[in-house]
Design an enzyme around this catalytic site. Structure first.
Site, PDB file in Angstrom:
ATOM      1  N   GLU A  39       0.825  -1.211   0.000  1.00  0.00           N
ATOM      2  CA  GLU A  39       0.000   0.000   0.000  1.00  0.00           C
ATOM      3  C   GLU A  39       0.858   1.261   0.000  1.00  0.00           C
ATOM      4  O   GLU A  39       0.532   2.237  -0.661  1.00  0.00           O
ATOM      5  CB  GLU A  39      -0.956   0.009   1.208  1.00  0.00           C
ATOM      6  N   GLN A  44       2.150   5.766  -5.009  1.00  0.00           N
ATOM      7  CA  GLN A  44       2.852   6.659  -5.919  1.00  0.00           C
ATOM      8  C   GLN A  44       3.249   6.025  -7.236  1.00  0.00           C
ATOM      9  O   GLN A  44       3.976   6.635  -8.004  1.00  0.00           O
ATOM     10  CB  GLN A  44       4.115   7.181  -5.243  1.00  0.00           C
ATOM     11  N   LEU A  82      11.379   5.158  -7.011  1.00  0.00           N
ATOM     12  CA  LEU A  82       9.955   5.195  -6.657  1.00  0.00           C
ATOM     13  C   LEU A  82       9.502   6.609  -6.312  1.00  0.00           C
ATOM     14  O   LEU A  82       8.310   6.863  -6.217  1.00  0.00           O
ATOM     15  CB  LEU A  82       9.669   4.281  -5.455  1.00  0.00           C
ATOM     16  N   TYR A  84       9.197  10.297  -3.988  1.00  0.00           N
ATOM     17  CA  TYR A  84       8.617  10.595  -2.675  1.00  0.00           C
ATOM     18  C   TYR A  84       9.412   9.921  -1.547  1.00  0.00           C
ATOM     19  O   TYR A  84       8.914   9.035  -0.867  1.00  0.00           O
ATOM     20  CB  TYR A  84       7.163  10.131  -2.594  1.00  0.00           C
ATOM     21  N   TYR A 122      -6.117   6.634   4.527  1.00  0.00           N
ATOM     22  CA  TYR A 122      -6.362   5.597   3.525  1.00  0.00           C
ATOM     23  C   TYR A 122      -5.594   4.311   3.869  1.00  0.00           C
ATOM     24  O   TYR A 122      -6.163   3.208   3.887  1.00  0.00           O
ATOM     25  CB  TYR A 122      -5.983   6.073   2.112  1.00  0.00           C
ATOM     26  N   ASP A 140      -9.150   5.376  -1.947  1.00  0.00           N
ATOM     27  CA  ASP A 140      -8.061   5.948  -2.752  1.00  0.00           C
ATOM     28  C   ASP A 140      -8.677   6.566  -4.011  1.00  0.00           C
ATOM     29  O   ASP A 140      -9.905   6.693  -4.118  1.00  0.00           O
ATOM     30  CB  ASP A 140      -7.012   4.873  -3.090  1.00  0.00           C
ATOM     31  N   CYS A 199     -19.315   0.541 -18.572  1.00  0.00           N
ATOM     32  CA  CYS A 199     -20.535   0.308 -17.778  1.00  0.00           C
ATOM     33  C   CYS A 199     -21.241  -1.006 -18.116  1.00  0.00           C
ATOM     34  O   CYS A 199     -21.714  -1.700 -17.206  1.00  0.00           O
ATOM     35  CB  CYS A 199     -21.478   1.499 -17.898  1.00  0.00           C
TER      36      CYS A 199
HETATM   37 FE1  SF4 Z   1     -18.603   3.101 -13.025  1.00  0.00          FE
HETATM   38 FE2  SF4 Z   1     -20.276   2.645 -15.039  1.00  0.00          FE
HETATM   39 FE3  SF4 Z   1     -20.040   0.906 -13.057  1.00  0.00          FE
HETATM   40 FE4  SF4 Z   1     -21.225   3.213 -12.627  1.00  0.00          FE
HETATM   41  S1  SF4 Z   1     -21.928   1.587 -13.998  1.00  0.00           S
HETATM   42  S2  SF4 Z   1     -19.733   2.244 -11.310  1.00  0.00           S
HETATM   43  S3  SF4 Z   1     -20.024   4.555 -13.929  1.00  0.00           S
HETATM   44  S4  SF4 Z   1     -18.450   1.472 -14.555  1.00  0.00           S
END
Ligand code: SF4
Length: 349
Positions: A39, A44, A82, A84, A122, A140, A199
């Site tokens: 992590e 970075q 790396l 930082y 985080y 993150d 999506c």
């Molecule tokens: Fe992301 Fe699309 Fe899934 Fe919504 S539906 S979390 S915009 S990939």
């Protein structure tokens, strides 16, 4: 709705989750040392680069006790490339605190993890969730993007951060919170990508308000950023007749703290008028053709480089300076910008 999201995401993760060197195989708990190390590295750099450094660190320092016993110089040298470097110093300091104050075992809860050097909100949540299955929301950049889209949070960053953090916390399931944290990270890296979220392939499409809005890629709303300022400086590569090169250690605090550097002028907003006034010693300096450019987080640096051969009896200046063999530069705790300077000089020979 939260239960549906977590169930759909965990089902997807069981099939599509990334196989990463620091992850535990199914049914096994991840090693907290490996999770913490990965992590810190991943803050970075990319997974591919972090993977190489992770393997090298783990081979050399397989446990937190061994890392704590290493010298800071060794750790900084292994970290070189790396960036930082404050993180490398904190990594070393954290290992020492874990050994001295926690008997070599990372604490399990978020608050105690957050007290360790270099562990922010985080990283504390990520280690607690992944290594100890604590129901903590590790947010993150990837997770920020997924959650902002899922809940269609249109407030610009950074004001949106607390909203996103709260929304992320609501999603964390009581069962398998560590897998859920990693699943969200993977979804952001593989499917809900910054410019073109896929999506149709997303397990959260039915619950996603950003998708329903028709343009999820606009989220999260970023603040406008001006161009990075540029700084300029002159750097000096003094080589003795026995092949040793002059370096000094930078202050422990601040940019590249504790790393070695070749002598250089201040880095200012304009090129230095007469760079040789910043030369560390009198010599027949020649300007190396071209320049070295390096990008830091908050500014871009342009260095002219001046090289000179000096006698074997060249003065050692004060205690911050030292001469090291040119062949030893490869293993020295030199930051990337200084490696570029050395490569620039050596390429002109
Ligand atoms: Fe992301 Fe699309 Fe899934 Fe919504 S539906 S979390 S915009 S990939």
């Amino acid at each position: 709705m939260e239960d549906r999201v977590s169930a759909a995401l965990l089902d997807w993760y069981d099939v599509h989750g990334r196989v990463l060197p620091w992850r535990a195989s199914p049914g096994r708990r991840a090693d907290p040392y490996a999770v913490w190390l990965s992590e810190v590295m991943l803050q970075q750099t990319t997974v591919a680069v972090a993977g190489r450094y992770f393997a090298a660190f783990l081979e050399r320092w397989p446990t937190v006790e061994v890392l704590a016993a290493a010298s800071l110089d060794e750790v900084l040298a292994a970290w070189a490339g790396l960036g930082y470097y404050a993180r490398a110093r904190n990594l070393h300091a954290c290992a020492r605190v874990v050994v001295a104050d926690h008997c070599g075992s990372f604490p399990r809860d978020v608050a105690a993890l957050g007290e360790l050097p270099g562990i922010g909100r985080y990283t504390a949540a990520a280690v607690a969730a992944i290594a100890f299955d604590v129901p903590a929301a590790a947010v993150d950049g990837n997770v920020e993007r997924v959650v902002a889209r899922l809940q269609e949070i249109t407030t610009p960053l950074p004001e949106a951060k607390p909203l996103i953090q709260r929304a992320a916390a609501m999603l964390v399931p009581a069962e398998r919170p560590g897998d859920f944290a990693q699943a969200l990270m993977d979804l952001g890296a593989l499917v809900c990508t910054p410019r073109r979220p896929d999506c149709p392939a997303c397990p959260l499409i039915a619950a996603c308000a950003g998708f329903r809005s028709g343009s999820p890629e606009r989220l999260p709303v970023k603040p406008r950023r001006g161009d990075k300022p540029r700084r300029f400086g002159a750097c000096f590569f003094a080589e003795r007749s026995d092949g040793a090169v002059l370096v000094r250690r930078r202050e422990e605090r601040g940019l590249l703290g504790g790393m070695l550097e070749f002598p250089s002028s201040e880095w200012g907003p304009a090129p230095p008028g007469d760079p040789l006034t910043a030369a560390p010693l009198a010599a027949a300096w020649r300007k190396v053709p071209g320049q070295v450019e390096h990008s830091f987080t908050h500014f871009d640096l342009v260095l002219t480089v001046h090289a000179a051969h000096v006698g074997a009896a060249a003065p050692s200046l004060d205690s911050a300076w030292r001469w090291i063999a040119v062949e030893a530069l490869e293993r020295a705790a030199l930051p990337s910008v200084m490696r570029k300077v050395a490569a620039h000089v050596l390429s002109t020979r």
